[in-house]
Motif scaffolding. Structure first.
Motif, PDB file in Angstrom:
ATOM      1  N   UNK A   1       0.831  -1.189   0.000  1.00 51.45           N
ATOM      2  CA  UNK A   1       0.000   0.000   0.000  1.00 51.45           C
ATOM      3  C   UNK A   1       0.871   1.246   0.000  1.00 51.45           C
ATOM      4  N   UNK A   2       0.542   2.242  -0.842  1.00 51.84           N
ATOM      5  CA  UNK A   2       1.331   3.458  -0.949  1.00 51.84           C
ATOM      6  C   UNK A   2       1.242   4.275   0.327  1.00 51.84           C
ATOM      7  N   UNK A   3       2.385   4.862   0.720  1.00 54.81           N
ATOM      8  CA  UNK A   3       2.417   5.794   1.847  1.00 54.81           C
ATOM      9  C   UNK A   3       2.189   7.194   1.284  1.00 54.81           C
ATOM     10  N   UNK A   4       1.226   7.928   1.850  1.00 52.08           N
ATOM     11  CA  UNK A   4       0.803   9.210   1.274  1.00 52.08           C
ATOM     12  C   UNK A   4       1.034  10.335   2.272  1.00 52.08           C
ATOM     13  N   UNK A   5       1.651  11.422   1.781  1.00 51.94           N
ATOM     14  CA  UNK A   5       1.733  12.655   2.567  1.00 51.94           C
ATOM     15  C   UNK A   5       1.244  13.800   1.689  1.00 51.94           C
ATOM     16  N   UNK A   6       0.757  14.836   2.352  1.00 54.88           N
ATOM     17  CA  UNK A   6       0.085  15.914   1.627  1.00 54.88           C
ATOM     18  C   UNK A   6       0.552  17.263   2.144  1.00 54.88           C
ATOM     19  N   UNK A   7       0.855  18.169   1.210  1.00 59.49           N
ATOM     20  CA  UNK A   7       1.105  19.571   1.532  1.00 59.49           C
ATOM     21  C   UNK A   7      -0.210  20.324   1.404  1.00 59.49           C
ATOM     22  N   UNK A   8      -0.592  21.029   2.486  1.00 58.48           N
ATOM     23  CA  UNK A   8      -1.849  21.770   2.495  1.00 58.48           C
ATOM     24  C   UNK A   8      -1.570  23.240   2.170  1.00 58.48           C
ATOM     25  N   UNK A   9      -1.504  23.551   0.894  1.00 57.27           N
ATOM     26  CA  UNK A   9      -1.284  24.937   0.473  1.00 57.27           C
ATOM     27  C   UNK A   9      -2.597  25.696   0.588  1.00 57.27           C
ATOM     28  N   UNK A  10      -2.679  26.640   1.514  1.00 55.82           N
ATOM     29  CA  UNK A  10      -3.971  27.255   1.821  1.00 55.82           C
ATOM     30  C   UNK A  10      -3.903  28.774   1.804  1.00 55.82           C
ATOM     31  N   UNK A  11      -5.065  29.374   1.623  1.00 52.21           N
ATOM     32  CA  UNK A  11      -5.227  30.827   1.687  1.00 52.21           C
ATOM     33  C   UNK A  11      -5.898  31.143   3.021  1.00 52.21           C
ATOM     34  N   UNK A  12      -5.194  31.882   3.878  1.00 52.18           N
ATOM     35  CA  UNK A  12      -5.689  32.129   5.236  1.00 52.18           C
ATOM     36  C   UNK A  12      -6.261  33.535   5.360  1.00 52.18           C
ATOM     37  N   UNK A  13      -7.072  33.726   6.409  1.00 49.84           N
ATOM     38  CA  UNK A  13      -7.626  35.041   6.732  1.00 49.84           C
ATOM     39  C   UNK A  13      -6.878  35.607   7.935  1.00 49.84           C
ATOM     40  N   UNK A  14      -6.444  36.838   7.825  1.00 48.20           N
ATOM     41  CA  UNK A  14      -5.609  37.451   8.856  1.00 48.20           C
ATOM     42  C   UNK A  14      -6.297  37.466  10.217  1.00 48.20           C
ATOM     43  N   UNK A  15      -5.735  36.713  11.159  1.00 47.68           N
ATOM     44  CA  UNK A  15      -6.204  36.729  12.531  1.00 47.68           C
ATOM     45  C   UNK A  15      -7.564  36.119  12.784  1.00 47.68           C
ATOM     46  N   UNK A  16      -8.173  35.503  11.778  1.00 45.67           N
ATOM     47  CA  UNK A  16      -9.528  34.945  11.919  1.00 45.67           C
ATOM     48  C   UNK A  16      -9.427  33.470  12.304  1.00 45.67           C
ATOM     49  N   UNK A  17      -9.324  33.225  13.600  1.00 45.63           N
ATOM     50  CA  UNK A  17      -9.126  31.861  14.075  1.00 45.63           C
ATOM     51  C   UNK A  17     -10.291  30.950  13.706  1.00 45.63           C
ATOM     52  N   UNK A  18     -11.506  31.444  13.816  1.00 51.14           N
ATOM     53  CA  UNK A  18     -12.678  30.615  13.535  1.00 51.14           C
ATOM     54  C   UNK A  18     -12.717  30.179  12.077  1.00 51.14           C
ATOM     55  N   UNK A  19     -12.529  31.128  11.166  1.00 49.51           N
ATOM     56  CA  UNK A  19     -12.556  30.796   9.737  1.00 49.51           C
ATOM     57  C   UNK A  19     -11.391  29.902   9.354  1.00 49.51           C
ATOM     58  N   UNK A  20     -10.225  30.189   9.879  1.00 51.36           N
ATOM     59  CA  UNK A  20      -9.048  29.389   9.539  1.00 51.36           C
ATOM     60  C   UNK A  20      -9.142  27.977  10.110  1.00 51.36           C
ATOM     61  N   UNK A  21      -9.716  27.849  11.301  1.00 48.32           N
ATOM     62  CA  UNK A  21      -9.915  26.517  11.874  1.00 48.32           C
ATOM     63  C   UNK A  21     -10.842  25.691  10.989  1.00 48.32           C
ATOM     64  N   UNK A  22     -11.941  26.296  10.546  1.00 45.10           N
ATOM     65  CA  UNK A  22     -12.881  25.586   9.667  1.00 45.10           C
ATOM     66  C   UNK A  22     -12.201  25.178   8.372  1.00 45.10           C
ATOM     67  N   UNK A  23     -11.357  26.059   7.835  1.00 51.79           N
ATOM     68  CA  UNK A  23     -10.619  25.746   6.616  1.00 51.79           C
ATOM     69  C   UNK A  23      -9.664  24.574   6.844  1.00 51.79           C
ATOM     70  N   UNK A  24      -8.991  24.556   7.981  1.00 54.84           N
ATOM     71  CA  UNK A  24      -8.090  23.447   8.296  1.00 54.84           C
ATOM     72  C   UNK A  24      -8.846  22.112   8.335  1.00 54.84           C
ATOM     73  N   UNK A  25     -10.008  22.131   8.944  1.00 55.08           N
ATOM     74  CA  UNK A  25     -10.804  20.902   9.021  1.00 55.08           C
ATOM     75  C   UNK A  25     -11.189  20.425   7.623  1.00 55.08           C
ATOM     76  N   UNK A  26     -11.570  21.350   6.746  1.00 56.41           N
ATOM     77  CA  UNK A  26     -11.916  20.959   5.374  1.00 56.41           C
ATOM     78  C   UNK A  26     -10.709  20.356   4.659  1.00 56.41           C
ATOM     79  N   UNK A  27      -9.555  20.970   4.830  1.00 63.53           N
ATOM     80  CA  UNK A  27      -8.336  20.416   4.225  1.00 63.53           C
ATOM     81  C   UNK A  27      -8.055  19.020   4.777  1.00 63.53           C
TER      82      UNK A  27
END
Length: 250
Positions: A1-27
Motif C-alpha cells: 500500500x502506498x504511503x501518502x503525505x500531503x502539503x496543504x497549500x492554503x489561503x488564510x484570513x488574517x487573525x480569523x481563528x474561527x474561519x481558519x480553523x474551519x478551513x483546516x478541518x476541510x483540508x
C-alpha cells in the motif's frame, strides 16, 4: 500500500481563528480522502503570518481551539502539522510553532529555531523538536528561516531523517533562491524534501504558492501550479515517488 503525505497549500484570513480553523478541518477531510498519513500546513497557518497580532492570538499547548484538529487527526489516523503562535509560560512573546496532532491522539510541538531579524521583536526563538515516524519513514520538521541555515537540514539528516518537511512563507522574489536551497539539500543529504507554502497573501507578503516535493536525488517530483487552495499529494510506491496537484474549492 502506498504511503501518502500531503502539503496543504492554503489561503488564510488574517487573525480569523474561527474561519481558519474551519478551513483546516476541510483540508484535513480532503487529505483523509486521499489516504494521507501526514498532512503539513504552512507557517502560522492557523492565524496567518501576522507578527503584530501574534501575541493576542497565541495559544497554549492545551488550548481548546485544538480539540477539533486533534479529534480529526485521531479519527483519520493522519498526523497533521499546523502552524500557530505558541504561548509559553515565562516568555513575554510567543514562539512560532508547528503543532503536531498525531494519529494516536497525542500532541507534539516543533518550535522555529531561527528567526528573521524583524521577527525577533514579536517572537522568541524555539528549540526545534523530535523526528516524526510516519509508517516506516522518519520526518524532520522545519519552519521557514530554519532551512536558510545549512546546518539545520544537515543535522536532520544526521539524526536519521528521510524526509525534510518545511512549512514556509515564500514570495516571488525569494522563490528561485529558496527552492534551489531545498533542492540542494535533497541532493546533498539523500533526503526527500517537502515544501509547503501559503497559497495567498498574508502579513503583507504575497506568497507565491508553488509548494513542491523533491526526491532523494533532488528531482522535483511534483509542485502546485500556482497560488490558491491546493493539495499536493505525494505517494511512495514500488516504482518511486509520485505526485498530484489537486485544486480545492474551499
Amino acid at each position: 500500500m502506498a504511503s501518502v503525505m500531503v502539503a496543504a497549500q492554503c489561503v488564510v484570513r488574517a487573525g480569523d481563528l474561527e474561519a481558519n480553523l474551519a478551513m483546516h478541518i476541510r483540508f484535513m477531510q480532503h487529505a483523509a480522502e486521499q489516504g494521507a498519513r501526514l498532512l503539513v500546513f504552512p507557517e502560522l497557518s492557523l492565524t496567518g503570518y501576522e507578527p503584530t497580532l501574534a501575541r493576542g492570538l497565541a495559544q497554549g499547548p492545551d488550548s481548546g481551539l485544538f480539540d477539533p484538529l486533534r479529534s480529526m487527526a485521531r479519527e483519520a489516523e493522519m498526523t497533521t502539522v499546523v502552524g500557530v503562535p505558541l504561548r509559553v509560560p515565562g516568555l513575554d512573546t510567543p514562539q512560532i510553532a508547528a503543532c503536531v496532532f498525531k494519529g494516536d491522539g497525542s500532541l507534539g510541538v516543533y518550535t522555529k529555531q531561527h528567526l528573521h531579524a524583524q521577527e525577533e521583536v514579536f517572537f522568541y526563538p524555539g528549540a526545534g523538536g523530535e523526528l516524526l515516524c510516519i509508517d516506516d519513514r522518519t520526518v524532520a520538521l522545519s519552519v521557514c528561516a530554519d532551512f536558510s541555515r545549512a546546518e539545520h537540514p544537515a543535522q536532520a539528516a544526521e539524526r536519521g531523517a528521510q524526509i525534510y518537511a518545511s512549512s514556509v512563507l515564500i514570495g516571488e522574489g525569494g522563490y528561485a533562491h529558496d527552492s534551489a536551497l531545498l533542492q540542494g539539500y535533497a541532493q546533498r543529504h539523500g533526503m526527500a524534501v517537502l515544501m509547503v507554502n501559503h497559497g495567498g497573501p498574508t502579513g503583507g507578503w504575497a506568497a507565491v504558492g508553488r509548494s513542491a516535493f523533491w526526491d532523494e536525488q533532488g528531482r522535483c517530483v511534483a509542485a502546485t501550479a500556482g497560488t490558491g487552495n491546493r493539495l499536493l499529494v505525494i505517494s511512495r510506491q514500488a516504482d518511486g515517488w509520485h505526485g498530484r496537484d489537486i485544486v480545492l474549492a474551499c
